[in-house]
Design an enzyme around this catalytic site. Sequence first.
Site: not given
Length: 719
Positions: A27, A638
Amino acid sequence: MATTTSTPEAILEAVGGPGNIVSFTHCATRLRFELHDASVIDKATVEKIPGVMGAVPQAGDRYQIVIGGAVASVYEQINNLPAMKAAGGSGSGSGGQTDADVKAAARAKARGKNALVDAFFEYLSDSFRPLLPVLLGASLIIAGEAICEAFHLINTHAENVDKPATLLFVDAMFRSVFYFLPVMVAYNASKKLKIDPWVGASVMAALLTPEFLFLSSQEFKDKGVTTCVHNAAINSDLCTVHVAGLPLQLNGYGGQVFVPLLMVAVLALVYKGLVKVVPDNVQMVFVPFLSFCIMMPVTAFLIGPLGVWIGNGLGTGLKLLNDTAPIIFAIIIPMVYPFLVPLGLHWPLNALMLANIAPNSPTGGKDFIQGPMGAWNFACFGATAAVLLWSIRDRDREMRQTATGALFAGLFGGISEPSLYGIHLRFKRIYPFMLVGCAVGGIIEGIGGGVKTGTFAFTSLLTIPVFDPMVLYAIAVAAAFGTSFFLITTFGYRTKEERAEALAAAGVIEADAAAASAAATATAPADAADEPAAATATAADEPAEAPADEPAEEPKPALEPGAVTEIVAPLAGTIMPLSKVDDPVFSTGVVGQGAGISPADGKTIVVTAPAAGTLAVAPDSGHAYGITLDSGVEVLIHVGLDTVQLAGKGFDVKVKQGDRVTAGQELVRVDRKTVEDAGYSLTTPVLITNTDKFASVEVIAEGEISPDAPLIRVTAPES
């Protein structure tokens, strides 16, 4: 840890090597592994690896290794390691594709809708793939004989009785592979269908025993037990013997591939059926015994002749096309191969090549497919050589390593996969140029009347002597190589944008890229490289313009000694301490200091840029954004926890990696219901990923916060 071990190599070793990896993704900040056994990982060892910020064991056998902003680069480097390539790659997901990703995606698109077709090609592939190394080894022995014969040192076409013992022994070295090929194929096919592979191998071996071969001997023919009739269609004798009153067609099964493939498909049904009915305590004896009693006669009387006829029929059909229109055939094969290999559709042609070189084939033991295939392979290698030249010119170390390994494997091993999956399928410009090289090589072979070979050879530099005529083949593959090489060397394999990004990533044009970014910012003058960014707020809050007799102190870039910079909130919500964020990667501060924001109520969550800068991280999933602000502060936003698993579902992304953004510009709109229904938290960490460069990083707000309100204050050290 040895100092010679690179970070990617150390990480791969720490997780147990490629064989321990089930899947591998990343990620915005971390590598995500799903492993066969996560207990082999020593957390302390992983965290000592240079470049690793932390290690986070997960539920089951999942494991995360925190890298930070360089995660995409480390992910690519791990996938490009020779060990990962040898294992076929284990990666999947965003941020760059491995060899296996490209292959799986292509297969899914082309034939994933039909499970039977998919299973058929996997069956072919797994029955042949393990044999490629021994086929390559045998082909090099044949190439050595061909070279010796070219210098008139030996005569490989002489009768066995006239050959010296040394030559007969060398013949046995390579014929062992091709003669017993049916047994090897049967073994692999049985493993693929999950039955005892030795049972499958034994059934096939029965047709290769001296006793079975003696049924076709001259002694039996003289006795009238065996009768033979000449078949003009295949220019061979068909012999029959009666066994238990039933006619048995006798064939030479050495080198056959269709027979074991058909036999094992039937054997799997018989074997699994016997396992269900035979008591467990006697299965070890009676399942193989009954399988032999059923399948050996069925194979000899029915499947064997059928497989031979199928192989002969396909070979005869292609031979007819090659004989009547050799130039068309020679062009079609190299032009379609670049598309067949990624889809796994080339295995039927490989089976035909092996059938063609069988001694009793209608082609007389000569294959005519591999010659044109060589044009494709060398066009592929020419493209790789051009990419290598570009990588040297661009000082692109990563691509230079990839291209060097791929070119070596191609030219000396005849293996195209490292080039294909490591380079060519990643860059759209390569294929058109490579296809021109394929066509040129095919046309030359077609004009010359075609090229044949009597063995299954990997088309490399070392096997050129096994093709006939050798000179025609050598000219054709050289032309294919040279055409691809010239076109890609001249026109490049990447777009201007792709090349600029690669050079910037490699640090080759860092200064130029920075200047270009500054020039592209409309609010800054062309020579403002040393000026602070206009969108960066400072604690001093000085006026933009001071009176001439009382000049004001100019605001400082965030990294300048003593500078104090405030970062605003990128979304509305409730602030929570970073330690309360339910993810140890963020809560421990290993990625950087900052805060979590629980988004305010509403169907849609809007996330904006806190200041002007460049998007260093912006995956297609839309779940994370790494922004290098013009002030020098590096911010990570995030959006949610583990939301990378949604693969972009519910995320309406407004930007892409490399974009310039301004303060307040929308980055993404998130559908709350989609994320919450999937069971993921929307808590959004906002972090300063280069925290270590500042004297302090403080959260200066609490409770409710609105977009653009000050959230974090960073203070640079005084000196």
